[in-house]
Enzyme design. Structure first.
Site, PDB file in Angstrom:
ATOM      1  N   GLU A 153      18.300 -38.740 -36.594  1.00 44.27           N
ATOM      2  CA  GLU A 153      19.630 -38.125 -36.365  1.00 44.27           C
ATOM      3  C   GLU A 153      19.488 -36.653 -35.740  1.00 44.27           C
ATOM      4  O   GLU A 153      19.950 -36.330 -34.726  1.00 44.27           O
ATOM      5  CB  GLU A 153      20.659 -38.135 -37.519  1.00 44.27           C
ATOM      6  CG  GLU A 153      21.721 -37.290 -37.092  1.00 44.27           C
ATOM      7  CD  GLU A 153      22.666 -37.146 -38.661  1.00 44.27           C
ATOM      8  OE1 GLU A 153      23.603 -36.873 -38.334  1.00 44.27           O
ATOM      9  OE2 GLU A 153      21.870 -37.202 -39.627  1.00 44.27           O
ATOM     10  N   ASP A 154      18.297 -36.004 -36.458  1.00 45.91           N
ATOM     11  CA  ASP A 154      18.248 -34.452 -36.207  1.00 45.91           C
ATOM     12  C   ASP A 154      16.964 -33.891 -35.227  1.00 45.91           C
ATOM     13  O   ASP A 154      16.874 -32.730 -35.154  1.00 45.91           O
ATOM     14  CB  ASP A 154      18.303 -33.766 -37.374  1.00 45.91           C
ATOM     15  CG  ASP A 154      19.575 -34.088 -38.055  1.00 45.91           C
ATOM     16  OD1 ASP A 154      20.602 -33.979 -37.322  1.00 45.91           O
ATOM     17  OD2 ASP A 154      19.600 -33.741 -39.300  1.00 45.91           O
ATOM     18  N   ASP A 168      20.570 -38.018 -51.450  1.00 42.90           N
ATOM     19  CA  ASP A 168      20.710 -36.918 -50.431  1.00 42.90           C
ATOM     20  C   ASP A 168      21.936 -36.141 -50.583  1.00 42.90           C
ATOM     21  O   ASP A 168      21.967 -34.892 -50.408  1.00 42.90           O
ATOM     22  CB  ASP A 168      20.965 -37.507 -48.819  1.00 42.90           C
ATOM     23  CG  ASP A 168      21.517 -36.707 -47.839  1.00 42.90           C
ATOM     24  OD1 ASP A 168      20.601 -35.729 -47.339  1.00 42.90           O
ATOM     25  OD2 ASP A 168      22.658 -36.859 -47.516  1.00 42.90           O
TER      26      ASP A 168
END
Length: 716
Positions: free
Chosen positions: A76-77, A139
């Site tokens: 994602e990042d 998370d």
């Protein structure tokens, strides 16, 4: 930040056969991908994935889950791709990382309808591999532990999301310790004063009474030793949020609240559990109605324990849980017990249940729900409710949420039985259908040919399955009427823009709205699931938006700073033409209230936040929702005529909720989209003149301002 050797050592503590080389490779890759990224706190971003992995080692998870935690934000990042992860770490880990990425991208704190759809996707995703959920929960736990680095408004959003979704999900999956910590962390943000007040009361109580937990533990140890039962006993005070929730439910102050202490007795065998129970009850008085035997009737997530509440030292109520060591492992680990390792081998715990079965059954059943709100309601009911166990006449055990009724029991057996239900017997005695069932009762459902579900059952039923089946039946029964009403609403809406609602136009609209066919669209329009404006916009978007010279909604209010955002208060629902005032909120712009709104009393001592506002002169778009409280005759065609009268005034019905159904009248709340105060006056006048309208009021509800007020308190 934990280094790679320390992380591998944490895994080796419970899994000596761990693939340390693969974990080290994932550690290095994650650090490389996140290089240069920082968290809100200023720490290196990779400290977060490492912390998530460390939380999972506490749950003794397998290598694949630990590596997924290290890589869960890479796709994602960072520049890493799904293919990169497959090539470097294999398809299993790539699938897990991709699953966590998809869950992260779900906007679970958005509007209710979108939230329901995202909830559906969440459960569909987790049904494939529950380890995705374990990583996501860990998370969220680390993010909540470090939430103070976020902006205040972001803290409130994340905390509300945690309280509504992630904490109950952790509890439903048996991870009670995680649920309690998530709730407490969210409670610290959402209501810090209440939490601090409870903590202060605890400190005062300890000064007055001394170490109560130690004293009661010693008393229990003495009694169990005298009975020759080998045990371990753990005592603790309950979490602040748990106490706060109990205070709200029982409407009691802290001083009147009992059983704020909990004790766990861990025994060697199941037989010792019952012997320990006998010793405890022989020494202290058992509190009636507070005994649950989850050993003989386990919860669906594998949880087993005996619960009892007794009057302990000095008359203080204490909750006692009694279980074996194996039961305790499952009670502590929940879903993680299914993957736990010990000495390099998967743990063979006879009480560990594969939670994928629960989520798979839940998704399969709830996927039949045709309405987003139905789905969200059903999911929340499944997650938040405790269970009762009842028996059919054949001796089959039926698990139901606490508070369930015979109607829920009937639908749990079969939808056909539920639909034909006309009565019920509980332990051989005829009872009303709204009777709340209790543990251990025997239920017999009485059916009759020709019986169909009644509208009042919606309020009686508790389970999502029953409510969905009842709504579906009612929808099918009323389908023809809704189609007729929908066609009339469409005709009026199309004529309003100078067009005709031909079959071709309506089929085009159905296609544009992704409906299966035109009758389905008309039925939803007639039942107020969609609006006439949406139907028109699907065919003539330009005409729907540009009819007349209307004021831009972004500049409808005068008196704000340039580009300052604003929103109408939901408590009073002001419309153009009414006197208004604004209340400034940090980072949120202004909230516009009617000058006579009761909610304004909350801000009387904060005059610096008040803004003198007035509406822009001119024609406003008909998008200002106002809730009308209508009482109408229960007769054929009345509701359809009321909807037609509203449509003839150029107003759209955006929502319709029945509040009370009686043999002679209906009471309902109707949300109508209006232009201004004059438009509201016209609608009220026309409806009031109708002979079948017994009463009509503009509904205002100060409680609707609760969410904004909570946000305001959190910020101040």
């Amino acid at each position: 930040m934990i280094d790679v050797d320390d992380l591998i050592a944490l895994v080796r503590n419970y899994n000596p056969n761990t693939n340390s080389e693969l974990i080290a490779r994932a550690y290095s890759y994650g650090m490389e991908m996140h290089d240069g990224q920082v968290r809100h706190s200023g720490e290196p971003y990779f400290s977060h994935p490492i912390a998530v992995a460390a939380i999972l080692t506490e749950q003794q998870m397998d290598d694949a889950t630990i590596i997924t935690a290290l890589l869960h934000d890479t796709i994602e990042d960072t520049r890493a791709s799904y293919k990169d992860v497959v090539d470097l770490f294999g398809a299993e880990i790539a699938e897990l990382v991709d699953g966590v990425t998809k869950l992260t991208n779900l906007q679970l704190s958005s509007t209710e309808t979108k939230q329901a759809e995202n909830f559906r996707k969440l459960f569909m995703a987790t049904s494939r591999d529950l380890r995705v959920t374990l990583v996501k929960l860990s998370d969220r736990l680390h993010n909540m532990r470090t939430i103070k680095a976020m902006r205040p408004e972001k803290q409130v959003q994340k905390s509300r999301e945690t309280m509504d979704i992630y904490a109950p999900l952790a509890g439903r999956m048996g991870m009670q310790w995680m649920r309690e910590e998530l709730e407490d962390l969210a409670f610290r943000v959402l209501n810090p004063e209440a939490r601090n007040s409870i903590i202060r009361r605890f400190i005062t109580l300890q000064k007055e009474t001394g170490d109560v937990i130690s004293k009661i533990t010693q008393d229990m140890m003495h009694e169990l030793a005298a009975a020759h039962i080998e045990t371990e006993i753990f005592g603790r005070a309950k979490k602040p949020y748990s106490i706060w929730r109990k205070m709200q439910e029982k409407d009691q102050g802290f001083s009147r609240l009992s059983d704020i202490y909990g004790f766990r007795i861990i025994t060697e065998s199941e037989a010792d559990c019952y012997r320990a129970l006998g010793a405890i009850h022989q020494r202290w008085y058992a509190v009636p109605g507070r005994f649950k035997d989850y050993i003989s009737q386990p919860k669906s997530n594998g949880y087993r324990s005996i619960h009892t509440t007794v009057s302990g030292r000095d008359g203080k109520r204490v909750e006692v849980q009694i279980r074996t060591k194996q039961m305790h492992e499952v009670a502590e680990a929940g879903v993680a017990a299914h993957w736990s390792y010990r000495d390099g081998q998967r743990v063979e715990n006879p009480f560990a249940v594969d939670p994928a079965k629960w989520i798979s059954q839940l998704t399969e059943r709830l996927d039949q729900a045709q309405d987003h709100d139905e789905f969200l309601e059903a999911v929340k009911l499944e997650m938040y409710q405790d269970q009762v166990f009842c028996f059919s006449p054949k001796g089959d055990v039926i698990k139901l949420p606490r508070g369930a009724t015979p109607i829920d029991f009937a639908y749990a057996i079969h939808t056909r039985i539920g639909a034909a239900c006309v009565g019920a017997k509980v332990d051989g005695i005829r009872v009303p259908l709204w009777t709340r069932l209790k543990n251990g009762q025997s239920i017999e459902i009485i059916t009759a040919e020709g019986q169909t579900p009644q509208a009042t059952w919606i309020d009686i039923a508790v389970t999502g399955k029953a409510k969905a089946a009842i709504r579906k039946s009612l929808r099918e029964e009323d389908r023809d009427r809704f189609i007729t009403l929908g066609r009339e609403l469409a005709r009026v809406a199309f004529e309003h823009i100078g067009r005709k609602a031909t079959d071709k136009a309506l089929r085009t609209a159905a296609k544009g709205l992704a409906m299966p066919n035109m009758p389905e669209m008309l039925a939803r329009l007639g039942s107020a699931e969609i609006t006439a404006r949406e139907v028109v916009a699907a065919v003539y978007p330009d005409l729907a938006e540009a009819k007349g010279e209307e004021i831009d909604g972004r500049r409808a209010v005068i008196g704000l700073r340039p580009d300052q955002p604003f929103a109408r208060a939901q408590c009073c629902q002001p419309v153009p033409g009414e006197r208004i005032v604004g209340i400034n909120f940090k980072g949120q712009g202004a909230v516009v209230h009617a000058i006579d709104c009761a909610s304004l009393t909350r801000y009387e001592d904060q005059t610096i936040r008040w803004v003198d506002l007035h509406w822009h002169d001119g024609k406003h778009p008909a998008n200002h929702a106002v809730t009308l409280d209508l009482t109408i005759s229960h007769a054929a065609g009345v509701l359809g005529r009321i909807c037609t009268l509203i449509a003839e005034q150029g107003a759209n019905i955006s929502d319709l909720v029945f509040k009370d159904r009686k043999p002679d009248y209906y009471r309902l709340f109707v949300d109508v989209d209006l232009r201004d105060a004059a438009h509201l006056h016209n609608v009220l006048t026309v409806l009031e003149a109708d002979t079948d309208v017994a009463a009509i009021l503009r509904h205002r509800d100060a409680s609707r301002d609760h969410a904004q007020h909570a946000l305001d308190e959190a910020q101040t």
